[in-house]
Design a protein around this motif. Structure first.
Motif, mmCIF file in Angstrom:
data_model
loop_
_atom_site.group_PDB
_atom_site.id
_atom_site.type_symbol
_atom_site.label_atom_id
_atom_site.label_comp_id
_atom_site.label_asym_id
_atom_site.label_seq_id
_atom_site.Cartn_x
_atom_site.Cartn_y
_atom_site.Cartn_z
ATOM 1 N N PRO A 191 0.793 -1.230 0.000
ATOM 2 C CA PRO A 191 0.000 0.000 0.000
ATOM 3 C C PRO A 191 0.830 1.288 0.000
ATOM 4 N N ALA A 192 2.109 1.176 0.355
ATOM 5 C CA ALA A 192 2.997 2.346 0.327
ATOM 6 C C ALA A 192 4.196 2.010 -0.567
ATOM 7 N N PRO A 193 4.021 2.031 -1.900
ATOM 8 C CA PRO A 193 5.093 1.595 -2.817
ATOM 9 C C PRO A 193 6.400 2.351 -2.644
ATOM 10 N N GLN A 194 6.315 3.632 -2.242
ATOM 11 C CA GLN A 194 7.536 4.429 -2.107
ATOM 12 C C GLN A 194 8.446 3.917 -1.002
ATOM 13 N N GLY A 195 7.903 3.124 -0.108
ATOM 14 C CA GLY A 195 8.718 2.551 0.959
ATOM 15 C C GLY A 195 9.340 1.228 0.595
ATOM 16 N N SER A 196 9.029 0.722 -0.578
ATOM 17 C CA SER A 196 9.569 -0.569 -1.009
ATOM 18 C C SER A 196 11.045 -0.439 -1.376
ATOM 19 N N PRO A 197 11.853 -1.458 -1.091
ATOM 20 C CA PRO A 197 13.266 -1.432 -1.507
ATOM 21 C C PRO A 197 13.422 -1.328 -3.024
ATOM 22 N N ARG A 198 12.390 -1.714 -3.760
ATOM 23 C CA ARG A 198 12.473 -1.678 -5.210
ATOM 24 C C ARG A 198 12.196 -0.287 -5.795
ATOM 25 N N TRP A 199 11.649 0.590 -4.989
ATOM 26 C CA TRP A 199 11.202 1.879 -5.504
ATOM 27 C C TRP A 199 12.304 2.684 -6.199
ATOM 28 N N PRO A 200 13.501 2.832 -5.619
ATOM 29 C CA PRO A 200 14.541 3.630 -6.288
ATOM 30 C C PRO A 200 14.894 3.123 -7.677
ATOM 31 N N GLN A 201 14.948 1.797 -7.847
ATOM 32 C CA GLN A 201 15.280 1.246 -9.155
ATOM 33 C C GLN A 201 14.171 1.518 -10.167
ATOM 34 N N LEU A 202 12.925 1.433 -9.736
ATOM 35 C CA LEU A 202 11.814 1.736 -10.640
ATOM 36 C C LEU A 202 11.858 3.197 -11.071
ATOM 37 N N CYS A 203 12.208 4.075 -10.148
ATOM 38 C CA CYS A 203 12.352 5.499 -10.494
ATOM 39 C C CYS A 203 13.488 5.699 -11.492
ATOM 40 N N ARG A 204 14.577 4.965 -11.308
ATOM 41 C CA ARG A 204 15.698 5.077 -12.251
ATOM 42 C C ARG A 204 15.300 4.588 -13.631
ATOM 43 N N THR A 205 14.541 3.502 -13.676
ATOM 44 C CA THR A 205 14.091 2.983 -14.967
ATOM 45 C C THR A 205 13.208 4.008 -15.667
ATOM 46 N N PHE A 206 12.277 4.584 -14.948
ATOM 47 C CA PHE A 206 11.394 5.604 -15.498
ATOM 48 C C PHE A 206 12.197 6.799 -16.009
ATOM 49 N N THR A 207 13.163 7.246 -15.222
ATOM 50 C CA THR A 207 13.956 8.416 -15.603
ATOM 51 C C THR A 207 14.834 8.110 -16.815
ATOM 52 N N THR A 208 15.397 6.915 -16.869
ATOM 53 C CA THR A 208 16.207 6.543 -18.032
ATOM 54 C C THR A 208 15.356 6.535 -19.296
ATOM 55 N N ALA A 209 14.164 5.965 -19.211
ATOM 56 C CA ALA A 209 13.269 5.961 -20.371
ATOM 57 C C ALA A 209 12.910 7.384 -20.778
ATOM 58 N N THR A 210 12.755 8.271 -19.811
ATOM 59 C CA THR A 210 12.469 9.679 -20.112
ATOM 60 C C THR A 210 13.648 10.326 -20.824
ATOM 61 N N ARG A 211 14.863 10.028 -20.374
ATOM 62 C CA ARG A 211 16.056 10.539 -21.061
ATOM 63 C C ARG A 211 16.103 10.058 -22.509
ATOM 64 N N LEU A 212 15.710 8.817 -22.725
ATOM 65 C CA LEU A 212 15.708 8.268 -24.071
ATOM 66 C C LEU A 212 14.623 8.908 -24.931
ATOM 67 N N GLU A 213 13.538 9.341 -24.301
ATOM 68 C CA GLU A 213 12.520 10.112 -25.028
ATOM 69 C C GLU A 213 13.114 11.445 -25.508
ATOM 70 N N ILE A 214 13.894 12.087 -24.661
ATOM 71 C CA ILE A 214 14.547 13.334 -25.054
ATOM 72 C C ILE A 214 15.456 13.088 -26.249
ATOM 73 N N GLY A 215 16.199 11.989 -26.194
ATOM 74 C CA GLY A 215 17.056 11.644 -27.328
ATOM 75 C C GLY A 215 16.269 11.413 -28.600
ATOM 76 N N PHE A 216 15.073 10.876 -28.476
ATOM 77 C CA PHE A 216 14.216 10.653 -29.637
ATOM 78 C C PHE A 216 13.783 11.983 -30.243
ATOM 79 N N TRP A 217 13.397 12.942 -29.406
ATOM 80 C CA TRP A 217 13.054 14.288 -29.915
ATOM 81 C C TRP A 217 14.276 14.931 -30.555
ATOM 82 N N ASP A 218 15.438 14.800 -29.914
ATOM 83 C CA ASP A 218 16.669 15.365 -30.507
ATOM 84 C C ASP A 218 16.877 14.803 -31.912
#
Length: 223
Positions: A191-218
Motif C-alpha cells: 500500500p505504500a510503494p515508495q517505501g519498497s526497496p524496489r522503488w529507487p530502481q523503478l524510479c531510475r528505470t522511469f527516468t532513463t526511459a524519459t532521457r531516451l525520449e529526449i534523445g528521440f526528440w533530438d
C-alpha cells in the motif's frame, strides 16, 4: 494532468528530465506549427519503427500481468498502438508520398534502437513493474503533451497529431494505464510503494526511459 499516483511520483522523481522531455523544442515547434515538415516526416518514419517494438513490449506485458484485468488493459493498449497510432503514421506519410513499404524498410536510427531495446530488456529481464516503469514515459508523456498542445494549438498544421494524443480516446487510454500502474504497484509493492526497496530502481528505470525520449526528440530535429 494526472494519470495516477504512481506516475505522478515517478514524474516528480525524474525532476528536470521530465520537463526536458515534455517541453522539448520539438514539442514546442509541433505546438506552434514552426516544425519543418521534413523534420516531422523524419520523426514519423522513425516513430513507426518505434511503435512496432513498443507494441511488442505491451504484448510482453500481457505475459507479465498477474490478473485478467491487467491483461485486458495491456492488450487494449497494444491494439490501440497497432490500430490507431500506426494508421495515423501510415496515413500522414502516404499523403507526403512515403508508402508503408518505405516505412518498413527505413533504417532504424541509433536513438531509436537504444530506446526500444531498453524497454524490451526491462520487460524480459524484469517483472511487470519494471516493464511498466519503462513504458510509462511514452504513453503517459504523449498524453500530457497532447492535452497541453490541444488546449493551445487550435488550427496548427500538426493538428491531426495533436488531436490524436490530446483527444478523448487517447486520454481515456492514459487514464486506464495510470490505473493499471497504480494497481500493479499496490499489488506487488504494498500500500505504500515508495517505501519498497524496489522503488529507487523503478524510479531510475522511469527516468532513463524519459532521457531516451529526449534523445528521440533530438533525433527528430536532425532529419
Amino acid at each position: 494532468m494526472s494519470y495516477g499516483r504512481t506516475f505522478q511520483h515517478w514524474r516528480e522523481a525524474a525532476g528536470e528530465t521530465w520537463a526536458g522531455y515534455v517541453q522539448h523544442d520539438f514539442v514546442r515547434a509541433l505546438g506552434n506549427g514552426s516544425l519543418p515538415r521534413a523534420a516531422f516526416l523524419h520523426y514519423l518514419v522513425q516513430d513507426y519503427i518505434f511503435l512496432l517494438h513498443f507494441s511488442r513490449a505491451w504484448a510482453l506485458a500481457v505475459t507479465k500481468a498477474e490478473t485478467v484485468a491487467q491483461m485486458r488493459t495491456c492488450a487494449a493498449t497494444a491494439k490501440a498502438l497497432i490500430d490507431d497510432e500506426l494508421r495515423l503514421h501510415v496515413r500522414t506519410c502516404a499523403a507526403a508520398g512515403i508508402d508503408e513499404a518505405a516505412l518498413v524498410e527505413a533504417e532504424e536510427r541509433a536513438e531509436n534502437l537504444a530506446y526500444t531495446r531498453f524497454v524490451l530488456d526491462a520487460g524480459h529481464s524484469g517483472d511487470f513493474m519494471d516493464l511498466l516503469a519503462a513504458l510509462a514515459p511514452c504513453v503517459l508523456g504523449y498524453g500530457e503533451i497532447g492535452a497541453r498542445l490541444a488546449a493551445q494549438a487550435g488550427g496548427a498544421p500538426y493538428a491531426e497529431w495533436i488531436g490524436t494524443y490530446g483527444g478523448a480516446e487517447y486520454q481515456a487510454l492514459c487514464a486506464d494505464v495510470g490505473a493499471l500502474i497504480d494497481g500493479a504497484a499496490e499489488r506487488r509493492l504494498g500500500p505504500a510503494p515508495q517505501g519498497s526497496p524496489r522503488w529507487p530502481q523503478l524510479c531510475r528505470t522511469f527516468t532513463t526511459a524519459t532521457r531516451l525520449e529526449i534523445g528521440f526528440w533530438d533525433m527528430g530535429l536532425r532529419p
